[in-house]
Design a protein around this motif. Structure first.
Motif, PDB file in Angstrom:
ATOM      1  N   UNK A 184       0.923  -1.264   0.086  1.00 16.79           N
ATOM      2  CA  UNK A 184       0.227   0.457  -0.252  1.00 16.79           C
ATOM      3  C   UNK A 184       0.610   1.787   0.150  1.00 16.79           C
ATOM      4  N   UNK A 185       2.126   1.196   1.008  1.00 14.34           N
ATOM      5  CA  UNK A 185       2.839   2.857   1.147  1.00 14.34           C
ATOM      6  C   UNK A 185       3.180   2.892  -0.413  1.00 14.34           C
ATOM      7  N   UNK A 186       3.278   2.289  -1.690  1.00 17.58           N
ATOM      8  CA  UNK A 186       3.662   2.853  -3.288  1.00 17.58           C
ATOM      9  C   UNK A 186       3.145   2.711  -3.850  1.00 17.58           C
ATOM     10  N   UNK A 187       1.642   2.536  -3.567  1.00 15.44           N
ATOM     11  CA  UNK A 187       0.299   2.529  -4.297  1.00 15.44           C
ATOM     12  C   UNK A 187      -0.115   4.063  -3.836  1.00 15.44           C
ATOM     13  N   UNK A 188      -0.261   4.795  -5.561  1.00 18.45           N
ATOM     14  CA  UNK A 188      -1.388   5.973  -5.155  1.00 18.45           C
ATOM     15  C   UNK A 188      -2.379   6.507  -3.872  1.00 18.45           C
ATOM     16  N   UNK A 189      -3.557   5.108  -3.987  1.00 20.97           N
ATOM     17  CA  UNK A 189      -4.265   5.597  -2.884  1.00 20.97           C
ATOM     18  C   UNK A 189      -4.078   4.528  -1.805  1.00 20.97           C
ATOM     19  N   UNK A 190      -2.802   4.447  -1.456  1.00 22.00           N
ATOM     20  CA  UNK A 190      -1.908   3.952   0.082  1.00 22.00           C
ATOM     21  C   UNK A 190      -2.838   2.583   0.463  1.00 22.00           C
ATOM     22  N   UNK A 191      -3.400   3.284   1.613  1.00 21.31           N
ATOM     23  CA  UNK A 191      -4.074   1.985   2.246  1.00 21.31           C
ATOM     24  C   UNK A 191      -5.739   2.086   2.142  1.00 21.31           C
ATOM     25  N   UNK A 192      -6.169   3.109   1.002  1.00 20.91           N
ATOM     26  CA  UNK A 192      -7.692   4.000   1.041  1.00 20.91           C
ATOM     27  C   UNK A 192      -8.332   2.740  -0.061  1.00 20.91           C
ATOM     28  N   UNK A 193      -8.877   1.573   0.127  1.00 19.07           N
ATOM     29  CA  UNK A 193      -9.523   1.045  -0.933  1.00 19.07           C
ATOM     30  C   UNK A 193     -10.406   1.212  -1.056  1.00 19.07           C
ATOM     31  N   UNK A 194     -11.191   2.272  -0.292  1.00 17.17           N
ATOM     32  CA  UNK A 194     -12.304   3.025  -1.184  1.00 17.17           C
ATOM     33  C   UNK A 194     -12.316   4.405  -2.213  1.00 17.17           C
ATOM     34  N   UNK A 237       0.178 -13.636  -0.145  1.00 11.80           N
ATOM     35  CA  UNK A 237      -0.354 -12.785   1.311  1.00 11.80           C
ATOM     36  C   UNK A 237      -0.139 -11.758   2.021  1.00 11.80           C
ATOM     37  N   UNK A 238       0.509 -10.761   1.036  1.00  8.31           N
ATOM     38  CA  UNK A 238       1.522  -9.982   2.204  1.00  8.31           C
ATOM     39  C   UNK A 238       0.103  -9.125   1.917  1.00  8.31           C
ATOM     40  N   UNK A 239       0.464  -7.670   2.944  1.00  5.79           N
ATOM     41  CA  UNK A 239      -0.351  -6.851   2.448  1.00  5.79           C
ATOM     42  C   UNK A 239      -1.075  -5.726   1.269  1.00  5.79           C
ATOM     43  N   UNK A 240      -1.702  -5.207   0.418  1.00  8.50           N
ATOM     44  CA  UNK A 240      -1.789  -4.484  -0.909  1.00  8.50           C
ATOM     45  C   UNK A 240      -2.096  -5.343  -1.327  1.00  8.50           C
ATOM     46  N   UNK A 241      -2.064  -5.565  -2.719  1.00  7.91           N
ATOM     47  CA  UNK A 241      -1.986  -6.035  -3.901  1.00  7.91           C
ATOM     48  C   UNK A 241      -2.740  -7.901  -3.964  1.00  7.91           C
ATOM     49  N   UNK A 242      -1.375  -8.385  -2.894  1.00  7.84           N
ATOM     50  CA  UNK A 242      -2.076  -9.677  -2.345  1.00  7.84           C
ATOM     51  C   UNK A 242      -3.290  -9.896  -1.286  1.00  7.84           C
ATOM     52  N   UNK A 243      -3.175  -9.219  -0.759  1.00  8.16           N
ATOM     53  CA  UNK A 243      -4.439  -9.090   0.224  1.00  8.16           C
ATOM     54  C   UNK A 243      -5.892  -8.860  -0.987  1.00  8.16           C
TER      55      UNK A 243
END
Length: 195
Positions: free
Chosen positions: A44-54, A84-90
């Motif tokens: 999530x830290x490298x994604x433009x939306x971070x942890x905000x999946x909404x 099964x890592x944080x972010x895309x995997x989950x």
């Protein structure tokens, strides 16, 4: 393994094939690999939306991911490895589990080591552990945490046992780039989803 080899030898004897049990086992593994896909993607830290999946960008990515998995299933893929890592995997694990209601597919967790969630927030630990319970199989690649190497070993394991990689990849350096490059080196089909 002895039971498998015994079974393969008996099968070879019955049909008078000229393959050894090891050759037959390798042929079976090749067929399984041909129908197996895996995932890699940014935390999530490298994604433009971070942890905000909404975030709308994340919702768009999820829809694209679901369509790519369904395309893979329609092309004969029935087994999916997820790190099964944080972010895309989950998100991938949750998407495959959702699609299991519609398709006869399997989800295998390729976990780098036990307690990979040790430093995660309580919310993500709960999410992760609930997902683990729903997997068809869990495979721990390393017995103990050995730093970044066990994460790379997990990625190599998934690539070595798959013929398709679905990646959420922005082109930057890191573990996702390593995995995409390794998949290219091994000749996998690769689908890139841009974040």
């Amino acid at each position: 393994m002895d039971d498998i080899e015994k079974y393969l030898q008996e099968a070879a004897n019955k049909v008078r094939l000229k393959f050894s049990p090891d050759e037959m086992f390798q042929r079976i593994l090749k067929r399984i690999k041909a129908k197996t896909a895996c995932f890699t993607g940014h935390r999530p830290q490298k994604l433009p939306w971070g942890f905000n999946e909404n975030d709308e960008r994340c919702k768009t990515m999820k829809a694209t991911l679901k369509a790519e998995i369904e395309t893979a299933v329609q092309n004969g893929y029935n087994t999916f490895f997820c790190g099964m890592a944080l972010g895309f995997d989950m998100i991938c694990a949750e998407t495959v589990l959702e699609l299991k209601q519609k398709y006869d597919i399997y989800l295998i967790g390729a976990i780098p080591c036990k307690h990979q969630d040790r430093k995660w927030s309580k919310e993500y630990k709960i999410r992760y552990r609930n997902l683990l319970k729903r997997l068809d199989r869990v495979h721990y690649v390393c017995k103990h945490y050995t730093g970044a190497e066990c994460m790379l070993e997990r990625n190599r394991y998934m690539i070595d046992n798959s013929s398709l990689l679905i990646a959420l990849f922005d082109g930057g350096d890191g573990g996702t780039k390593f995995t995409v490059d390794y998949a290219r080196e091994k000749g996998l089909n690769i689908v890139i989803i841009k974040p």
